[in-house]
Design an enzyme around this catalytic site. Structure first.
Site, PDB file in Angstrom:
ATOM      1  N   GLY A  21       0.798  -1.237   0.000  1.00 48.73           N
ATOM      2  CA  GLY A  21       0.000   0.000   0.000  1.00 48.73           C
ATOM      3  C   GLY A  21       0.820   1.272   0.000  1.00 48.73           C
ATOM      4  N   TYR A 148      10.998 -13.029 -12.109  1.00 46.19           N
ATOM      5  CA  TYR A 148       9.777 -12.274 -11.778  1.00 46.19           C
ATOM      6  C   TYR A 148       8.588 -12.851 -12.538  1.00 46.19           C
ATOM      7  CZ  TYR A 148       6.875  -7.937 -11.884  1.00 46.19           C
ATOM      8  OH  TYR A 148       5.878  -6.996 -11.799  1.00 46.19           O
ATOM      9  N   ASN A 177       3.195  -1.204 -18.325  1.00 49.76           N
ATOM     10  CA  ASN A 177       4.096  -0.329 -17.556  1.00 49.76           C
ATOM     11  C   ASN A 177       3.268   0.776 -16.887  1.00 49.76           C
ATOM     12  OD1 ASN A 177       5.769  -1.693 -19.536  1.00 49.76           O
ATOM     13  ND2 ASN A 177       7.410  -0.359 -18.846  1.00 49.76           N
TER      14      ASN A 177
END
Ligand code: NAP
Ligand code: GDP
Length: 326
Positions: A21, A148, A177
Site C-alpha cells: 500500500g 519475476y 508499464n
C-alpha cells in the site's frame, strides 16, 4: 487504523487490505478511495514495515490483526530492466514466497475476494501480437526478467487451484508499464518512466546530460497510476472471473522509449538534445497487449493522456524531491 480493527468485528463494512500500500499503485488507490470515501468500505494500506510478507508468520499475524474481507495484493519485489538483470533469482524467490504466504493466509482467513497484480512483461517472449490473457503460459518469458515472470505466472495457477479446491474468489489483473507519483525514481533500479523523469530533473537542476539507456526504439504501453487504481477498484467490486484481465491503454497508444524521452524533455523544458547510450540493453523490444477484454466490460473508460500524466508526475517529483524514493 485502530478504529477499523474495532469496527471490523461488529460491522458489515468491507475491510479492504492493500498489500504494498505504500508503493506507486497502493498510493494511487489510497488517493482515489479517499476521494470516493464510500461509507461501506474501509481501506487499510500496508507497507513492508507492517509485515515482511516473505515471512509466513508475519503474514498470518497481520491478516489476523486486520481480518480483511477483501484483499488487493500489490506487494512484490519490483524494479526496472537493469535491476532484473542483476538479481533475477531474488525476483523469483521473494515473489514466490510473498504470493504463497498472502494467498494461503487469505484462504485460511476466509477472505471473500483477492485481486493480485501481474504484469504484461510476464508474457512469452516469442509470441504474436497483440498479446491477450489466454497466452500467458504459451512459452518462456524474456530472459531478462524470467524470475519475476515465473513468480507472477504462478499466481494465475494458484488462483485457479484455490478456486477449484476451495471455491476461493481469487483473481488477478495484468497492467502494462505503470507510472505516476510515489514511484521509485531510482535511476539504477527503477522502471524507464520514473528513471527518465528523474534524469530530466537532474538535467534541469544539476546540468547532467539527459541520457536514455539503449537505442530508444523499444515500444511500451504506459498506464497512469490513478487510472490503474480506478480499474483495480472496479475489478475488486465488479469483475467476477478467476482468469486474469489485462488493464492497459489501447494498443494504438503504444509509444517508443524515444517518444517518452521527448515528452519528459518537454516537461522539464530541457534545451539540449536527448542522448542515447546504445551500449545498454534494450530488453524486450515490445510486449503490445490487447485490452479488448477490458473494453468489453468498460467501453467508455477514459485514460489520462500520456503527455498530461508525465507532466503531472514530473511536477510531483519537483514538489517532493527530498522525500521521493530515488
Ligand atoms: P512499488 O512502488 O515498488 O511498491 C511495492 C510495494 O510492495 C511497496 O509497498 C513495498 O513496501 C511492498 N513490499 C515489497 N516487498 C515487500 C515485502 N517483502 N513485504 C511486504 N511488502 C513488501 O511497486 P508498484 O509499482 O506499486 O507495483 C505494484 C504491483 O504492480 C506489483 O505487484 C508489481 O509487480 C505490479 N506491476 C508494476 C508495474 C510497474 O511498472 N511499476 C508494472 C506492472 C505490474 P515498502 O514501501 O515498505 O518497501
Ligand atoms: P520493462 O518495460 O519491463 O522492460 O522495464 P523498464 O520499465 O525498465 O523499461 C526498459 C526499457 O526502457 C528498455 O528498452 C530500456 O533500454 C529503456 N530505458 C531507457 N532508459 C532507461 C532508464 O533510465 N531506466 C530503465 N529502467 N530503462 C530505460
Amino acid at each position: 487504523m485502530n478504529g477499523i480493527k474495532e469496527m471490523n468485528g461488529i460491522s458489515k463494512h468491507k475491510v479492504i487490505l492493500v498489500t504494498g500500500g505504500s508503493g506507486l499503485v497502493g498510493q494511487a488507490i489510497k488517493k482515489v478511495s479517499e476521494e470516493e470515501n464510500l461509507p461501506d468500505e474501509k481501506w487499510i494500506f500496508l507497507a513492508s514495515k507492517d509485515a515482511d510478507l516473505r515471512d509466513p508468520e508475519e503474514t498470518r499475524a497481520i491478516m489476523k490483526e486486520y481480518k480483511p474481507t477483501h484483499v488487493v495484493h500489490l506487494a512484490a519485489m519490483v524494479g526496472g530492466l537493469y535491476k532484473h538483470l542483476r538479481v533475477n533469482c531474488d525476483f523469483l524467490t521473494f515473489n514466490v514466497r510473498i504470493n504463497d504466504n498472502v494467498l494461503d493466509s487469505c484462504k485460511e482467513m476466509g477472505v471473500k475476494k483477492v485481486v493480485s497484480c501481474l504484469s504484461t512483461c510476464i508474457f512469452p517472449d516469442k509470441t504474436t501480437y497483440p498479446i491477450d490473457e489466454t497466452m500467458i503460459h504459451n512459452g518462456p518469458p524474456h530472459d531478462s526478467n524470467f524470475g519475476y515472470s515465473y513468480a507472477k505466472r504462478m499466481i494465475v495457477v494458484m488462483n485457479r487451484a484455490y478456486n477449484m479446491q476451495y471455491g476461493c474468489q481469487f483473481t488477478s489483473v495484468i497492467p502494462t508499464n505503470i507510472y505516476g507519483p510515489y514511484d521509485n525514481f531510482s535511476v539504477e533500479d527503477g522502471h524507464v518512466m520514473p528513471g527518465l523523469i528523474h534524469k530530466g530533473y537532474l538535467a534541469k537542476h544539476k546540468n547532467i546530460p539527459f541520457t536514455v539507456c539503449g537505442t530508444g526504439t523499444p515500444r511500451r504501453q504506459f498506464i497512469y497510476s490513478i487510472d490503474l487504481a480506478k480499474l483495480i477498484m472496479w475489478t475488486l467490486r465488479e469483475y467476477d472471473e478467476i482468469d486474469p484481465i489485462i488493464l492497459s491503454v489501447d494498443k494504438e497508444d503504444e509509444v517508443s522509449i524515444q517518444e517518452i524521452a521527448e515528452m519528459v524533455k518537454e516537461s522539464f523544458d530541457l534545451k539540449d538534445e536527448v542522448q542515447y547510450d546504445s551500449s545498454k540493453s534494450d530488453g524486450q523490444i515490445k510486449k503490445t497487449a490487447s485490452n479488448d477484454k477490458l473494453r468489453k466490460y468498460l467501453p467508455d473508460f477514459k485514460f489520462t493522456p500520456l503527455r498530461k500524466g508525465i507532466k503531472e508526475t514530473a511536477d510531483w517529483l519537483e514538489a517532493n524531491y527530498e522525500t521521493a524514493r530515488k
